[in-house]
Enzyme design. Structure first.
Site, short mmCIF file in Angstrom:
data_model
loop_
_atom_site.label_atom_id
_atom_site.label_comp_id
_atom_site.label_asym_id
_atom_site.label_seq_id
_atom_site.Cartn_x
_atom_site.Cartn_y
_atom_site.Cartn_z
N ASN A 33 0.83 -1.21 0.00
CA ASN A 33 0.00 0.00 0.00
C ASN A 33 0.86 1.27 0.00
O ASN A 33 0.34 2.36 0.11
CB ASN A 33 -0.98 0.02 1.19
N VAL A 58 -3.00 -4.91 3.17
CA VAL A 58 -3.26 -6.31 3.52
C VAL A 58 -3.93 -6.46 4.89
O VAL A 58 -4.28 -7.57 5.28
CB VAL A 58 -1.98 -7.19 3.45
N SER A 76 4.85 -4.28 6.73
CA SER A 76 4.79 -3.68 8.07
C SER A 76 5.76 -2.51 8.10
O SER A 76 6.88 -2.62 7.60
CB SER A 76 5.24 -4.66 9.16
N LYS A 92 -2.22 -3.35 13.22
CA LYS A 92 -3.18 -4.00 12.33
C LYS A 92 -2.49 -4.92 11.31
O LYS A 92 -2.93 -6.04 11.09
CB LYS A 92 -4.03 -2.95 11.60
N TYR A 146 5.07 -2.38 17.76
CA TYR A 146 5.77 -3.20 16.75
C TYR A 146 6.10 -4.57 17.32
O TYR A 146 5.78 -5.61 16.73
CB TYR A 146 7.04 -2.47 16.34
N TYR A 160 -1.84 -21.49 13.09
CA TYR A 160 -2.30 -21.98 11.77
C TYR A 160 -1.53 -23.23 11.37
O TYR A 160 -2.07 -24.13 10.73
CB TYR A 160 -2.15 -20.88 10.70
P1 NAD Z 1 9.98 -0.98 4.68
O1 NAD Z 1 9.21 0.03 5.44
O2 NAD Z 1 10.97 -0.53 3.67
O3 NAD Z 1 9.00 -2.00 3.95
C1 NAD Z 1 7.74 -2.34 4.42
C2 NAD Z 1 6.77 -2.35 3.26
O4 NAD Z 1 5.48 -2.79 3.72
C3 NAD Z 1 6.58 -0.95 2.66
O5 NAD Z 1 6.70 -1.01 1.26
C4 NAD Z 1 5.16 -0.58 3.09
O6 NAD Z 1 4.55 0.31 2.20
C5 NAD Z 1 4.49 -1.94 3.14
N1 NAD Z 1 3.31 -1.99 4.02
C6 NAD Z 1 3.21 -1.58 5.31
N2 NAD Z 1 1.97 -1.79 5.77
C7 NAD Z 1 1.26 -2.37 4.74
C8 NAD Z 1 -0.07 -2.83 4.58
N3 NAD Z 1 -0.95 -2.75 5.59
N4 NAD Z 1 -0.44 -3.37 3.40
C9 NAD Z 1 0.43 -3.47 2.39
N5 NAD Z 1 1.70 -3.04 2.46
C10 NAD Z 1 2.12 -2.49 3.62
O7 NAD Z 1 10.68 -1.91 5.77
P2 NAD Z 1 11.71 -3.13 5.59
O8 NAD Z 1 12.93 -2.81 6.33
O9 NAD Z 1 11.80 -3.52 4.16
O10 NAD Z 1 10.96 -4.27 6.42
C11 NAD Z 1 10.20 -5.27 5.77
C12 NAD Z 1 9.77 -6.32 6.77
O11 NAD Z 1 10.90 -6.91 7.39
C13 NAD Z 1 8.88 -5.79 7.89
O12 NAD Z 1 7.87 -6.73 8.17
C14 NAD Z 1 9.84 -5.66 9.05
O13 NAD Z 1 9.17 -5.80 10.29
C15 NAD Z 1 10.80 -6.83 8.79
N6 NAD Z 1 12.12 -6.59 9.42
C16 NAD Z 1 13.02 -5.73 8.86
C17 NAD Z 1 14.25 -5.52 9.46
C18 NAD Z 1 15.30 -4.63 8.86
O14 NAD Z 1 16.38 -4.50 9.44
N7 NAD Z 1 15.09 -4.01 7.73
C19 NAD Z 1 14.54 -6.18 10.67
C20 NAD Z 1 13.58 -7.01 11.22
C21 NAD Z 1 12.37 -7.24 10.57
#
Ligand code: NAD
Ligand code: UDP
Length: 316
Positions: A33, A58, A76, A92, A146, A160
């Site tokens: 989104n 989502v 997220s 959410k 978070y 699940y």
């Molecule tokens: P990011 O913010 O670059 O990417 C997250 C993406 O999710 C974005 O494109 C955002 O627009 C999309 N998004 C958020 N809410 C949404 C929704 N409700 N519906 C559809 N799309 C949605 O962050 P990232 O660093 O790429 O992180 C991606 C995932 O990896 C996350 O779940 C994060 O918790 C996890 N994560 C990342 C790290 C890190 O170091 N980068 C560490 C631990 C976990």
């Protein structure tokens, strides 16, 4: 040809996943989104015959026509300043979003992989963190939106798996960096790179003695791919155990960029973990995985991207 849904596919990590799964010969549906990501991150894939970009939140019911073999749930907000600004959306997408995608996985008979995080360990009292550690999270603290969303996401994923027999995988990702991080996402590396390249003071929070362990994005992609293709249903840490203080990290970035920036100290955010280092014994043993790119090399590979981002910001 396997067909794979990647949620959060237009974000930092999601866009690298899209690249990886296209390269592996999958058909990829990227769903996002754009709340913290951008279509720019996957612009190079738009028009590819095996790539579809769908704009959707989502946390609402998710419909995908046709078969799906894999679902990788990465949607997220992930940076502390993003999830502090977007607390309800973060809760959410971790709760309702994960539920929707598990329902989709069940309906399609797809294997589901959850992007979890080292934040499930909170401000850890066990160091380094093994998967068996239950964590130390303040549920009503600012970061709780978070951490608890991801802890709920892990719990419903296991439910699940156990109750509905859905094939599930859980990756606990430790701090990851690389090209396509947003310059202003507030995380340590983009902040330090931007400040160093502009010659501004480097904002270290607290006294900078808190530690993190940073991994390069390509190592994470390899770990995720191996986990997805493995039989492991319990959570697996994927991170680089090379730990350092945030002050030392800031000094490394200054040295790498050849900047004249000095360090300025600002208040430590609430509940900021004091230490963090993955124990990757399980990933080594079960996946045969270990990080291949050390920080000096990873930061060099990332520098060009940030140079360009800073230059673009300056002309905008
Ligand atoms: P990011 O913010 O670059 O990417 C997250 C993406 O999710 C974005 O494109 C955002 O627009 C999309 N998004 C958020 N809410 C949404 C929704 N409700 N519906 C559809 N799309 C949605 O962050 P990232 O660093 O790429 O992180 C991606 C995932 O990896 C996350 O779940 C994060 O918790 C996890 N994560 C990342 C790290 C890190 O170091 N980068 C560490 C631990 C976990
Ligand atoms: N940090 C900092 N200055 C900044 C941004 C972050 O000192 O401009 C610190 C932050 O307080 C934390 C560490 O760097 O101790 C890593 O922060 P980041 O947001 O990258 O990740 P996380 O806290 O989620 O591990």
């Amino acid at each position: 040809m396997p067909r794979t849904l990647i949620t959060g596919g237009a974000g930092f990590l999601g866009s690298h996943l899209c690249d990886r799964f296209i390269a592996e010969g999958h058909e990829v549906v990227c769903m996002d989104n754009f709340i913290t990501g951008s279509p720019d991150n996957v612009a190079h894939l738009v028009g590819h015959e095996r790539f579809d970009l769908v704009r959707h939140d989502v946390s609402n019911y998710v419909y995908v026509a046709g078969d799906l073999d894999y679902i990788l749930h990465f949607a997220s907000p992930a940076s502390p300043i993003d999830y502090l600004k977007l607390p309800i959306q973060t809760l959410k997408v971790g709760a309702l979003g994960t539920h929707n995608l598990l329902g989709l996985a069940k309906a399609k008979g797809a294997r589901f992989l959850l992007a979890s995080t080292s934040e499930v360990y909170g401000d850890p009292e066990v160091h380094p963190q093994q998967e068996t550690y239950w964590g130390n999270v303040n549920p009503v603290g600012f970061r709780g939106v978070y951490d608890e969303a991801k802890r709920f996401a892990e719990a419903i994923t296991m439910a699940y798996h156990r109750y509905h027999g859905v094939e599930t995988r859980i990756v606990r990702i430790f701090n990851t960096y690389g090209p396509r991080m947003r310059l202003d996402d507030g995380r340590a590396l983009p902040a330090f790179m931007g400040q160093a390249l502009r010659g501004e003071p480097i904002t270290v929070f607290g006294d900078g003695s808190q530690t993190r362990s940073f991994q390069y994005v390509d190592d994470l992609m390899e770990g995720i791919y191996r986990l997805l293709m493995s039989d492991e249903t319990e959570p697996v840490n994927i991170g680089n155990p090379d730990e350092l203080s945030i002050k030392a990290f800031a000094e490394e970035v200054v040295a790498l960029t050849g900047s004249s920036s000095t360090i300025t100290y600002q208040p430590l955010p609430a509940d900021d973990p004091q230490v963090r280092q993955p124990d990757i014994t399980k990933a080594r043993e079960v996946l045969g995985w270990s990080p291949q790119v050390d920080r000096a090399e990873g930061l060099r590979r990332t520098l060009d991207y940030f140079r360009e981002a800073v230059a673009e910001q300056a002309t905008a």
